[in-house]
Motif scaffolding. Structure first.
Motif, PDB file in Angstrom:
ATOM      1  N   ILE A 276     -82.849 -34.359  25.766  1.00  0.00           N
ATOM      2  CA  ILE A 276     -82.872 -35.368  24.714  1.00  0.00           C
ATOM      3  C   ILE A 276     -83.752 -36.507  25.191  1.00  0.00           C
ATOM      4  N   GLU A 277     -84.895 -36.646  24.538  1.00  0.00           N
ATOM      5  CA  GLU A 277     -85.929 -37.597  24.936  1.00  0.00           C
ATOM      6  C   GLU A 277     -86.330 -37.321  26.387  1.00  0.00           C
ATOM      7  N   GLU A 278     -86.081 -38.241  27.306  1.00  0.00           N
ATOM      8  CA  GLU A 278     -86.514 -38.059  28.687  1.00  0.00           C
ATOM      9  C   GLU A 278     -85.366 -37.688  29.614  1.00  0.00           C
ATOM     10  N   GLU A 279     -84.239 -37.257  29.049  1.00  0.00           N
ATOM     11  CA  GLU A 279     -83.060 -36.958  29.863  1.00  0.00           C
ATOM     12  C   GLU A 279     -82.596 -35.518  29.696  1.00  0.00           C
ATOM     13  N   VAL A 280     -82.048 -34.971  30.783  1.00  0.00           N
ATOM     14  CA  VAL A 280     -81.346 -33.691  30.738  1.00  0.00           C
ATOM     15  C   VAL A 280     -79.859 -34.008  30.585  1.00  0.00           C
ATOM     16  N   VAL A 281     -79.278 -33.572  29.482  1.00  0.00           N
ATOM     17  CA  VAL A 281     -77.874 -33.860  29.188  1.00  0.00           C
ATOM     18  C   VAL A 281     -77.066 -32.581  29.358  1.00  0.00           C
ATOM     19  N   GLN A 282     -76.139 -32.603  30.304  1.00  0.00           N
ATOM     20  CA  GLN A 282     -75.265 -31.444  30.529  1.00  0.00           C
ATOM     21  C   GLN A 282     -73.925 -31.730  29.848  1.00  0.00           C
ATOM     22  N   TRP A 283     -73.512 -30.843  28.961  1.00  0.00           N
ATOM     23  CA  TRP A 283     -72.347 -31.094  28.124  1.00  0.00           C
ATOM     24  C   TRP A 283     -71.042 -30.708  28.815  1.00  0.00           C
ATOM     25  N   LYS A 284     -70.000 -31.506  28.550  1.00  0.00           N
ATOM     26  CA  LYS A 284     -68.672 -31.201  29.097  1.00  0.00           C
ATOM     27  C   LYS A 284     -68.069 -29.978  28.422  1.00  0.00           C
ATOM     28  N   SER A 285     -68.201 -29.931  27.114  1.00  0.00           N
ATOM     29  CA  SER A 285     -67.595 -28.842  26.335  1.00  0.00           C
ATOM     30  C   SER A 285     -68.578 -27.693  26.149  1.00  0.00           C
TER      31      SER A 285
END
Length: 424
Positions: A276-285
């Motif tokens: 998402i944009e300039e970030e790697v987002v690792q989801w909890k669920s």
């Protein structure tokens, strides 16, 4: 009292909606709670009810897209109130295509910007019997409709008449407008070959937009392979023989595939991420979506927290989402929050595909039909086994070949040892 009917915000992600269909006629009397129209969001189709009892003035047009909060109709207690509300500059919808709205409604603001010649032509054209499309084309070409004869129903001027007039005018000044004449001729010839024209709208427009946006957003690469699933086929058969009467339904291959992927995503969380944009987002669920064919297109219902569910619970939730999807009553929540997607093309005979990632996820697993095919066993003997074709499309910006290979190895291991589905 006059009430405004606005495009509602359904879900946090919703920004706009397309009007699919009006269920009432302009000027008709409606009751509070009566269904007035259907709108198509990026997720699903919704029915919108009347907020009050009264007479309706329709402002929004079928097939057009409107921002959340746009006024698409007004409801007045009486026809007199409705007429007073329709004075200039009242009730103008916040349509994205404002230019088209003002053009079709002959807005005063636009009229003042026209040259005297254009104003004269438009005044004449309004009195002529012609289709809206013919009027629009004539305006763009600067053609006076009063000089034309119509060949449409009841003598109405249609598009072909306007193009013909332009073609005839072009023959008198070929050197100046040779290109325009050629384009007009080509348009006329093309019309002879067309069987039908229809606008790209509703769920099909949403799918088209999302698919193109996905390909333009991420670096997508697809690995293709096949796995022997003879043990899985046998396992499912035995499971249903023992449990189908108790559960009230049979365990499908989709149920097994979803359970397998839920196990893998828990063990390999990078595949349960987004950029998402300039970030790697690792989801909890772990929220697993599955592609579902419905009337008019495709939707992706989501099973939330799937890694915490048993095979029986997955099957129950899957069956419920499918039933409500086919009935057209899925909610925005049913279709949002997915972190990974599965698409099964085996239901219509497909074996291998190159699925497109459901943004902003980083991967999608495509599964094909299970077929009996010749295989070579460990003794180098040719036997017959059950094989399934599959494909893993992943975003190469985040997922490398090694990580994608690890996912595939884990998936193949579970498919060859299906009892793991009951203990993990």
């Amino acid at each position: 009292m006059v009430s405004e009917l606005k495009i509602p915000k359904i879900g946090v992600e919703m920004q706009s909606a397309v009007i699919d269909e009006w269920d009432i006629d302009d000027g008709s009397q409606v009751e509070k709670g009566e269904i007035l129209l259907k709108i198509q969001t990026e997720k699903v189709t919704y029915e919108i009810e009347s907020p009050d009892t009264g007479y309706v003035k329709i402002l929004g047009k079928e097939g057009d897209e409107y921002d959340v909060g746009s006024v698409v109709a007004v409801i007045a207690e009486s026809q007199e109130q409705l007429e007073r509300y329709q004075q200039p500059n009242n009730g103008v919808p916040q349509e994205k295509n404002q230019e088209r709205y003002h053009e079709e409604n002959h807005s005063i603001e636009q009229e003042n910007t026209l040259s005297k010649l254009e104003q004269e032509i438009r005044k004449k054209n309004r009195k002529v019997k012609a289709t809206p499309l013919a009027k629009k084309i004539a305006k763009g070409m600067g053609i006076d409709l009063t000089t034309l004869s119509g060949t449409g129903p009841g003598g109405a001027i249609i598009k072909r008449d306007v193009f013909k007039a332009q073609e005839n005018a072009s023959t008198t000044k070929q050197e100046e407008s040779g290109t325009a004449a050629l384009q007009t001729h080509s348009e006329t010839e093309l019309d002879k070959l067309v069987a039908k024209r229809s606008p790209l709208k509703g769920i099909r427009k949403t799918i088209a937009t999302h698919m193109m946006a996905s390909l333009q957003t991420s670096a997508q690469l697809t690995d293709i392979n096949e796995i022997e699933v003879s043990k899985l086929v046998k396992f499912r058969k035995e499971l249903n023989e023992d449990l189908a009467s108790h559960l009230g339904f049979t365990i499908s291959f989709n149920h097994l595939f979803i359970k397998a992927v839920s196990i893998i995503l828990k063990e390999l969380p990078i595949m349960n991420s987004s950029i998402i944009e300039e970030e790697v987002v690792q989801w909890k669920s772990v929220n697993l979506g599955f592609a579902l064919s419905v009337e008019g297109g495709l939707v992706v219902p989501v099973i939330k927290n799937v890694d915490q569910l048993s095979l029986n619970e997955i099957a129950t939730k899957f069956n419920d989402l499918v039933a409500r999807g086919k009935a057209g009553i899925l909610t925005a929540d049913d279709l949002s929050g997915g972190t990974f997607t599965i698409t099964n093309i085996g239901s219509y005979g497909g074996y291998i595909s190159t699925p497109i990632i459901n943004q902003p996820q980083v991967a999608i697993l495509g599964l094909g039909q299970i077929k009996e095919k010749p295989i070579v066993n460990e003794n180098r003997e040719i036997t017959v086994g059950d094989l399934i074709g599959y494909s893993l499309t992943f975003d190469h910006r985040l997922i490398d070949g090694a990580t994608a290979g690890e996912f595939q190895n884990k998936f193949a291991h579970i498919m060859r040892n299906p009892k793991l589905l009951l203990v993990k």
